[in-house]
Design an enzyme around this catalytic site. Structure first.
Site, mmCIF file in Angstrom:
data_model
loop_
_atom_site.group_PDB
_atom_site.id
_atom_site.type_symbol
_atom_site.label_atom_id
_atom_site.label_comp_id
_atom_site.label_asym_id
_atom_site.label_seq_id
_atom_site.Cartn_x
_atom_site.Cartn_y
_atom_site.Cartn_z
ATOM 1 N N ASN A 45 8.330 -15.606 0.579
ATOM 2 C CA ASN A 45 8.411 -15.128 1.957
ATOM 3 C C ASN A 45 8.622 -16.300 2.910
ATOM 4 O O ASN A 45 8.107 -17.406 2.709
ATOM 5 C CB ASN A 45 7.197 -14.270 2.349
ATOM 6 C CG ASN A 45 5.844 -14.923 2.146
ATOM 7 O OD1 ASN A 45 5.681 -15.770 1.281
ATOM 8 N ND2 ASN A 45 4.868 -14.526 2.934
ATOM 9 N N GLU A 47 8.366 -16.870 6.894
ATOM 10 C CA GLU A 47 7.968 -16.319 8.191
ATOM 11 C C GLU A 47 8.645 -17.085 9.323
ATOM 12 O O GLU A 47 9.221 -18.161 9.125
ATOM 13 C CB GLU A 47 6.439 -16.376 8.322
ATOM 14 C CG GLU A 47 5.766 -15.488 7.287
ATOM 15 C CD GLU A 47 4.258 -15.403 7.442
ATOM 16 O OE1 GLU A 47 3.664 -16.199 8.201
ATOM 17 O OE2 GLU A 47 3.669 -14.515 6.788
ATOM 18 N N CYS A 56 10.702 -11.068 3.530
ATOM 19 C CA CYS A 56 9.778 -10.890 2.401
ATOM 20 C C CYS A 56 10.303 -11.621 1.161
ATOM 21 O O CYS A 56 11.526 -11.800 0.994
ATOM 22 C CB CYS A 56 9.638 -9.417 2.042
ATOM 23 S SG CYS A 56 8.725 -8.430 3.233
ATOM 24 N N GLU A 58 10.462 -10.581 -1.924
ATOM 25 C CA GLU A 58 11.295 -9.754 -2.805
ATOM 26 C C GLU A 58 12.735 -9.745 -2.319
ATOM 27 O O GLU A 58 13.682 -9.845 -3.107
ATOM 28 C CB GLU A 58 10.779 -8.305 -2.844
ATOM 29 C CG GLU A 58 9.374 -8.152 -3.415
ATOM 30 C CD GLU A 58 8.271 -8.277 -2.369
ATOM 31 O OE1 GLU A 58 8.476 -8.984 -1.358
ATOM 32 O OE2 GLU A 58 7.209 -7.678 -2.570
ATOM 33 N N CYS A 87 6.458 -3.936 -0.214
ATOM 34 C CA CYS A 87 6.506 -3.042 0.947
ATOM 35 C C CYS A 87 7.663 -2.049 0.801
ATOM 36 O O CYS A 87 8.548 -2.210 -0.044
ATOM 37 C CB CYS A 87 6.654 -3.855 2.241
ATOM 38 S SG CYS A 87 8.296 -4.526 2.518
ATOM 39 N N CYS A 90 11.266 -3.425 1.060
ATOM 40 C CA CYS A 90 11.688 -4.150 -0.147
ATOM 41 C C CYS A 90 11.979 -3.186 -1.291
ATOM 42 O O CYS A 90 12.902 -3.416 -2.076
ATOM 43 C CB CYS A 90 10.631 -5.168 -0.548
ATOM 44 S SG CYS A 90 10.628 -6.591 0.562
HETATM 45 N N1 THU Z 1 5.450 -9.818 2.465
HETATM 46 C C1 THU Z 1 6.275 -10.002 1.403
HETATM 47 O O1 THU Z 1 6.766 -11.109 1.172
HETATM 48 N N2 THU Z 1 6.556 -8.933 0.631
HETATM 49 C C2 THU Z 1 6.091 -7.672 0.816
HETATM 50 O O2 THU Z 1 6.447 -6.763 0.082
HETATM 51 C C3 THU Z 1 5.180 -7.403 1.929
HETATM 52 C C4 THU Z 1 4.830 -8.550 2.788
HETATM 53 C C5 THU Z 1 5.146 -10.950 3.338
HETATM 54 C C6 THU Z 1 5.667 -10.834 4.739
HETATM 55 C C7 THU Z 1 4.707 -11.723 5.496
HETATM 56 O O3 THU Z 1 5.172 -13.047 5.417
HETATM 57 C C8 THU Z 1 3.410 -11.622 4.730
HETATM 58 O O4 THU Z 1 3.748 -11.090 3.447
HETATM 59 C C9 THU Z 1 2.358 -10.745 5.386
HETATM 60 O O5 THU Z 1 2.868 -9.502 5.703
#
Ligand code: THU
Length: 129
Positions: A45, A47, A56, A58, A87, A90
């Site tokens: 991920n 940010e 994300c 994935e 999520c 994804c």
């Molecule tokens: N995140 C992912 O990388 N994958 C997911 O399926 C859900 C959330 C990340 C996004 C963000 O950087 C952190 O997790 C918290 O939401």
């Protein structure tokens, strides 16, 4: 999935998780996809200070796989603290490249306890055009 391949896939997800850029949530996610040609491609991920622009793990892995020429994905391993599931967004993106792919959920704090599922269970009645 072959035990050696699974070990490599899980290892890749755990390793790439350490590269996550998550200064806002501090929630590190690593993902590794397995292509139909047995290649492993990872993503974490990423940010952003404009929170909604976060990518994300994935989806980062899927984009890296496509950029490397792979459009058939047979499995994904996702590593988080707690072994969380992908999520909804994804799940939909993953479905584009393997509607029934295997999904391995890894708790980075206890990597031996892998939870296994499939994308068609996580996202039934997938949207397609
Ligand atoms: N995140 C992912 O990388 N994958 C997911 O399926 C859900 C959330 C990340 C996004 C963000 O950087 C952190 O997790 C918290 O939401």
């Amino acid at each position: 999935m072959d035990a050696i391949v699974q070990q490599a896939l899980v290892g890749a997800a755990l390793n790439v998780r350490a590269r996550a850029h998550a200064p806002y949530s501090r929630f590190l996610v690593g993902a590794a996809v397995l292509t139909a040609s047995d290649e492993i491609i990872a993503g974490c991920n990423v940010e952003n200070s404009s929170y909604g622009l976060t990518i994300c793990a994935e989806r980062a892995a899927v984009c890296a796989a496509v950029a490397a020429g792979h459009k058939q994905l047979v499995a994904i391993a996702v590593a988080t603290s707690g072994g969380h599931s992908p999520c909804g967004a994804c799940r939909q993106v993953l479905s584009e490249f393997g509607s029934a792919m295997e999904v391995l959920l890894i708790d980075a704090d206890n990597p031996a306890g892998i939870r296994r599922t499939t994308l068609d269970k996580l996202l039934p009645d997938q949207f397609t055009l």
